[in-house]
Scaffold this active site. Structure first.
Site, short mmCIF file in Angstrom:
data_model
loop_
_atom_site.label_atom_id
_atom_site.label_comp_id
_atom_site.label_asym_id
_atom_site.label_seq_id
_atom_site.Cartn_x
_atom_site.Cartn_y
_atom_site.Cartn_z
N CYS A 123 25.12 -0.73 70.25
CA CYS A 123 25.12 -0.12 69.38
C CYS A 123 24.56 1.04 70.14
O CYS A 123 25.62 2.08 71.16
CB CYS A 123 24.02 0.26 68.21
SG CYS A 123 23.83 1.45 66.97
N HIS A 234 25.26 -4.62 65.43
CA HIS A 234 24.64 -5.77 65.52
C HIS A 234 24.80 -7.10 65.19
O HIS A 234 23.83 -7.37 63.90
CB HIS A 234 23.18 -4.36 64.70
CG HIS A 234 22.87 -3.42 64.93
ND1 HIS A 234 21.40 -3.18 66.00
CD2 HIS A 234 23.20 -2.41 64.98
CE1 HIS A 234 21.59 -1.66 66.13
NE2 HIS A 234 22.67 -1.56 65.45
N GLU A 236 22.55 -8.63 66.27
CA GLU A 236 21.40 -8.93 66.30
C GLU A 236 20.68 -9.78 65.24
O GLU A 236 20.02 -10.15 64.93
CB GLU A 236 20.31 -8.31 67.93
CG GLU A 236 19.57 -7.69 67.09
CD GLU A 236 20.27 -6.08 66.68
OE1 GLU A 236 20.04 -5.52 65.86
OE2 GLU A 236 22.14 -6.14 67.41
#
Length: 280
Positions: A123, A234, A236
């Site tokens: 990001c 994202h 994660e």
């Protein structure tokens, strides 16, 4: 000593160490360095590496940190890259900025490319890489003709975190590209929580994936001699629910382990050479 006996006595390879730049936040008038737990969790559980937070006060000895590291991960953040770095004025003064982080991450990116250290960016991290290498950003993708609103539910008042990071649109990796080698070329649904996005792509970057509206969603660094991958979404966020996220972190972890192996081999070669008797 037999080779099998030697193998049992050889120490296990050490885990790679990954630098993760922190954000600057203020809580109750107290300045803090912040690293969201989900980033270090993903590095530990998916990439199987260790994390060292890299403070971003603007006064850090980056070379000293790099001497300890085997990889770099640039995280997302509520803050945006300051538009002065790509020749623009601030479009929306209400949005957070983090110039101290900029002062560390932008030169860190250029130095990591020089030495070939593995880089994974997420990001804001993708945006930092584009700006560090001379590209520019749309400060509000939702206002660009032909582009969708990539803020997802995060742009809606009252949205929960789960709603903000829900799957929002597919991305399609470029066939034959580095990202496609990792996750395949079939479309993958991803979350979308960003207001800024790549406008002018830096000359040294290669677009690796696109959203349906044409917005660049992933890049690699052409001049980087090793692993480099930057993503606008994202991975994660709940990576155990996404095979693509697991594959991305595994690829990064493998690149960091390869870096450790090369560095340790070089160190051992130097030690062996210095221990040889001199001729005289």
């Amino acid at each position: 000593m037999s080779s099998s006996a030697a193998d049992t006595q050889r120490p296990a390879p050490r885990k790679p160490i990954v630098l993760v730049p922190c954000d600057n936040r203020v809580y109750d008038d107290r300045p803090m360095q912040v690293l969201l737990t989900r980033y270090s969790d993903a590095l530990r559980d998916q990439a199987e590496v260790l994390t060292i937070p890299l403070l971003c006060t603007g006064k850090e000895d980056v070379e000293a940190y790099l001497a300890m590291a085997d990889g770099i991960m640039l995280t997302g953040s509520p803050s945006n890259v300051h538009p002065s770095h790509f020749g623009q004025d601030v479009l929306d003064p209400s949005l957070p900025l983090d110039p101290a982080r900029d002062s560390i991450t932008l030169p860190l990116i250029r130095r990591a490319i020089e030495i070939g250290m593995p880089i994974l960016a997420i990001c804001r991290g993708l945006q930092e890489i584009n700006v560090a290498l001379g590209g520019s950003l749309h400060q509000a993708v939702q206002h660009v003709p032909g582009r969708d609103d990539h803020r997802g539910a995060k742009g809606r008042s009252g949205a929960t975190t789960d709603e903000a990071y829900a799957l929002a649109h597919p991305v399609t990796a470029v066939a034959g590209g580095h990202l496609a080698d990792i996750i395949g070329a079939a479309p993958v649904d991803v979350n979308s929580v960003h207001g800024q996005g790549i406008d002018r792509l830096a000359a040294d970057l290669t677009a690796e994936a696109f959203a349906p509206d044409g917005q660049i969603e992933a890049v690699t660094i052409a001049s980087h001699p090793g692993f480099s991958l930057a993503l606008q979404w994202h991975p994660e966020w709940k990576p155990w629910e996404s095979e693509a996220s697991q594959q991305i972190f595994a690829a990064f972890g493998n690149a960091c382990r390869a870096w450790v192996a090369r560095r340790d081999a070089t160190t051992q070669a130097v030690k062996t050479s210095s221990s040889l008797p001199t001729q005289g």
